[in-house]
Write an enzyme that holds these catalytic residues in place. Structure first.
Site, PDB file in Angstrom:
ATOM      1  CG  HIS A 278     -19.056   6.881   3.571  1.00  0.00           C
ATOM      2  ND1 HIS A 278     -18.358   5.752   3.203  1.00  0.00           N
ATOM      3  CD2 HIS A 278     -19.953   6.468   4.487  1.00  0.00           C
ATOM      4  CE1 HIS A 278     -18.816   4.711   3.873  1.00  0.00           C
ATOM      5  NE2 HIS A 278     -19.789   5.122   4.668  1.00  0.00           N
TER       6      HIS A 278
ATOM      7  NE  ARG B 149      -4.006  -1.795   2.256  1.00  0.00           N
ATOM      8  CZ  ARG B 149      -5.206  -1.755   1.660  1.00  0.00           C
ATOM      9  NH1 ARG B 149      -5.635  -0.643   1.090  1.00  0.00           N
ATOM     10  NH2 ARG B 149      -5.986  -2.805   1.648  1.00  0.00           N
TER      11      ARG B 149
ATOM     12  NE  ARG C 295      -6.167  -0.756  -2.954  1.00  0.00           N
ATOM     13  CZ  ARG C 295      -6.142  -2.017  -2.513  1.00  0.00           C
ATOM     14  NH1 ARG C 295      -7.152  -2.821  -2.737  1.00  0.00           N
ATOM     15  NH2 ARG C 295      -5.101  -2.462  -1.863  1.00  0.00           N
TER      16      ARG C 295
HETATM   17  N1  NHR Z   1      -8.394   6.406   3.487  1.00  0.00           N
HETATM   18  C1  NHR Z   1      -8.298   6.966   4.696  1.00  0.00           C
HETATM   19  N2  NHR Z   1      -7.121   6.886   5.315  1.00  0.00           N
HETATM   20  N3  NHR Z   1      -9.340   7.609   5.302  1.00  0.00           N
HETATM   21  C2  NHR Z   1     -10.530   7.652   4.689  1.00  0.00           C
HETATM   22  O1  NHR Z   1     -11.531   8.285   5.299  1.00  0.00           O
HETATM   23  C3  NHR Z   1     -10.711   7.052   3.409  1.00  0.00           C
HETATM   24  C4  NHR Z   1      -9.587   6.428   2.837  1.00  0.00           C
HETATM   25  C5  NHR Z   1      -9.692   5.787   1.577  1.00  0.00           C
HETATM   26  C6  NHR Z   1     -10.905   5.737   0.935  1.00  0.00           C
HETATM   27  C7  NHR Z   1     -13.360   6.122   0.877  1.00  0.00           C
HETATM   28  C8  NHR Z   1     -14.144   5.082   1.706  1.00  0.00           C
HETATM   29  C9  NHR Z   1     -15.646   5.212   1.551  1.00  0.00           C
HETATM   30  O2  NHR Z   1     -16.169   6.299   1.284  1.00  0.00           O
HETATM   31  C10 NHR Z   1     -12.034   6.321   1.532  1.00  0.00           C
HETATM   32  C11 NHR Z   1     -11.930   7.002   2.748  1.00  0.00           C
HETATM   33  C12 NHR Z   1     -12.590   1.876   0.468  1.00  0.00           C
HETATM   34  C13 NHR Z   1     -12.692   1.051   1.576  1.00  0.00           C
HETATM   35  C14 NHR Z   1     -12.145  -0.358   1.546  1.00  0.00           C
HETATM   36  O3  NHR Z   1     -12.397  -1.137   2.443  1.00  0.00           O
HETATM   37  C15 NHR Z   1     -13.282   1.568   2.723  1.00  0.00           C
HETATM   38  C16 NHR Z   1     -13.750   2.860   2.741  1.00  0.00           C
HETATM   39  C17 NHR Z   1     -13.637   3.684   1.615  1.00  0.00           C
HETATM   40  C18 NHR Z   1     -13.060   3.177   0.476  1.00  0.00           C
HETATM   41  N4  NHR Z   1     -11.326  -0.721   0.520  1.00  0.00           N
HETATM   42  C19 NHR Z   1     -10.684  -2.015   0.351  1.00  0.00           C
HETATM   43  C20 NHR Z   1      -9.166  -1.896   0.622  1.00  0.00           C
HETATM   44  O4  NHR Z   1      -8.588  -2.947   0.988  1.00  0.00           O
HETATM   45  C21 NHR Z   1     -10.811  -2.500  -1.078  1.00  0.00           C
HETATM   46  C22 NHR Z   1     -12.231  -2.660  -1.502  1.00  0.00           C
HETATM   47  C23 NHR Z   1     -12.402  -2.810  -3.029  1.00  0.00           C
HETATM   48  O5  NHR Z   1     -11.428  -2.679  -3.795  1.00  0.00           O
HETATM   49  O6  NHR Z   1     -13.557  -2.996  -3.452  1.00  0.00           O
HETATM   50  O7  NHR Z   1      -8.555  -0.828   0.425  1.00  0.00           O
HETATM   51  O8  NHR Z   1     -16.373   4.216   1.822  1.00  0.00           O
HETATM   52  C1  GAR Z   2     -20.783   6.497  -4.969  1.00  0.00           C
HETATM   53  O1  GAR Z   2     -22.075   6.076  -4.625  1.00  0.00           O
HETATM   54  C2  GAR Z   2     -19.963   6.759  -3.734  1.00  0.00           C
HETATM   55  O2  GAR Z   2     -20.706   7.288  -2.678  1.00  0.00           O
HETATM   56  C3  GAR Z   2     -19.487   5.389  -3.405  1.00  0.00           C
HETATM   57  O3  GAR Z   2     -19.223   4.769  -4.644  1.00  0.00           O
HETATM   58  C4  GAR Z   2     -20.027   5.364  -5.662  1.00  0.00           C
HETATM   59  C5  GAR Z   2     -19.116   5.869  -6.757  1.00  0.00           C
HETATM   60  O4  GAR Z   2     -19.864   6.238  -7.852  1.00  0.00           O
HETATM   61  N1  GAR Z   2     -18.295   5.443  -2.629  1.00  0.00           N
HETATM   62  C6  GAR Z   2     -17.905   4.451  -1.877  1.00  0.00           C
HETATM   63  O5  GAR Z   2     -18.581   3.455  -1.684  1.00  0.00           O
HETATM   64  C7  GAR Z   2     -16.560   4.627  -1.282  1.00  0.00           C
HETATM   65  N2  GAR Z   2     -16.197   3.448  -0.584  1.00  0.00           N
HETATM   66  P1  GAR Z   2     -19.215   7.009  -9.083  1.00  0.00           P
HETATM   67  O6  GAR Z   2     -17.945   6.287  -9.475  1.00  0.00           O
HETATM   68  O7  GAR Z   2     -20.259   6.885 -10.153  1.00  0.00           O
HETATM   69  O8  GAR Z   2     -18.973   8.432  -8.663  1.00  0.00           O
END
Ligand code: NHR
Ligand code: GAR
Length: 225
Positions: A115, A71, A97
């Site tokens: 979110h 990462r 990610r």
């Molecule tokens: N990073 C940090 N440090 N803090 C936040 O608030 C973050 C972030 C990275 C992304 C978006 C978030 C969301 O809106 C976001 C906020 C991905 C995961 C996740 O579990 C969780 C939350 C969000 C985005 N990702 C997995 C991982 O291992 C992969 C999942 C996949 O590829 O489908 O990184 O929800």
């Molecule tokens: C959106 O609904 C956003 O809120 C969500 O993914 C979609 C992206 O749509 N985000 C997450 O779930 C982050 N973990 P888009 O690619 O069409 O903008």
């Protein structure tokens, strides 16, 4: 806050379809806000949002996270790419990610995420399913400043959406996404105008700290429920 000579620069990070990216492109295109999307970066080379960006003449970069050993290495490569644009704001728009502490610290106070839940409820993934499973009456979407704590940063704006008795995850997601396309451009506009900023861990709007929920928009009248 910005003179006409320096249009605020935004770098958008995506993983998928990019409808939120499109909403920002449209908001700039309509003259609603003044900003430049300097580049769109995806961790998934096949993300449809990259095509949306290219078709609007926006620079794109695909950095496939699977090609990096860790990462940390992936995040370093993203930081290098982002920093070539010297952005005022980094926008996570369906970026999937989890970001390392070093990455988050680098852009702290100038990185937003959208979110799909009424934070602090339902951090993480599968938010629509979880809200339905819990029989919640209300759901929604939140724009927040990104901190090291996943989905735990200070809240800027929330839009509330009513859950209908016959909703499934797809129908609910569609109504939530319609609100995303309203509140994300608005939050970005406020930030780039200098009206909204992070100060000592609080979101300040027009000089006043916002409540913990951020600015709240209630869309329940709009979806005739
Ligand atoms: N990073 C940090 N440090 N803090 C936040 O608030 C973050 C972030 C990275 C992304 C978006 C978030 C969301 O809106 C976001 C906020 C991905 C995961 C996740 O579990 C969780 C939350 C969000 C985005 N990702 C997995 C991982 O291992 C992969 C999942 C996949 O590829 O489908 O990184 O929800
Ligand atoms: C959106 O609904 C956003 O809120 C969500 O993914 C979609 C992206 O749509 N985000 C997450 O779930 C982050 N973990 P888009 O690619 O069409 O903008």
């Amino acid at each position: 806050m910005y003179s006409e000579a320096e249009t605020p620069r935004i770098v958008v990070l995506i993983s998928g379809s990019g409808t939120n990216l499109q909403a920002v492109i449209d908001s700039i295109g309509s003259g609603e806000m003044t900003a430049e999307i300097s580049a769109v970066i995806s961790n998934r080379p096949e993300a449809k949002g990259l095509e949306r960006a290219s078709s609007h003449g926006i620079k794109t970069h695909a950095l496939d996270h699977r090609e990096y050993d860790s990462r940390e290495a992936f995040d370093v490569a993203m930081m290098r790419q982002i920093d070539t644009y010297q952005p005022d704001l980094v926008v996570l728009a369906g970026f999937m990610r989890i970001l390392t502490p070093d990455f988050v610290r680098r852009y702290e106070g100038r990185m937003l995420n959208i979110h799909p839940s009424l934070l602090p409820k339902y951090r993480g993934l599968h938010t629509h399913e979880r809200a339905l499973e819990a029989n919640d009456a209300l759901h929604g979407v939140t724009v927040h400043f990104v901190t090291e704590e996943l989905d735990g940063g200070p809240l800027a704006i929330q839009a509330i959406v009513a859950i209908k008795p016959d909703d499934n995850a797809d129908s609910l997601a569609a109504r939530v996404q319609a609100q995303e396309h309203v509140i994300y451009p608005l939050a970005i506009k406020w930030f780039t105008e200098g009206r909204m900023r992070l100060s000592d861990g609080l979101v300040v709007f027009d000089g006043q700290p916002l409540p913990e929920t951020g600015m709240q928009l209630d869309s329940r009248q709009d979806n005739n429920s």
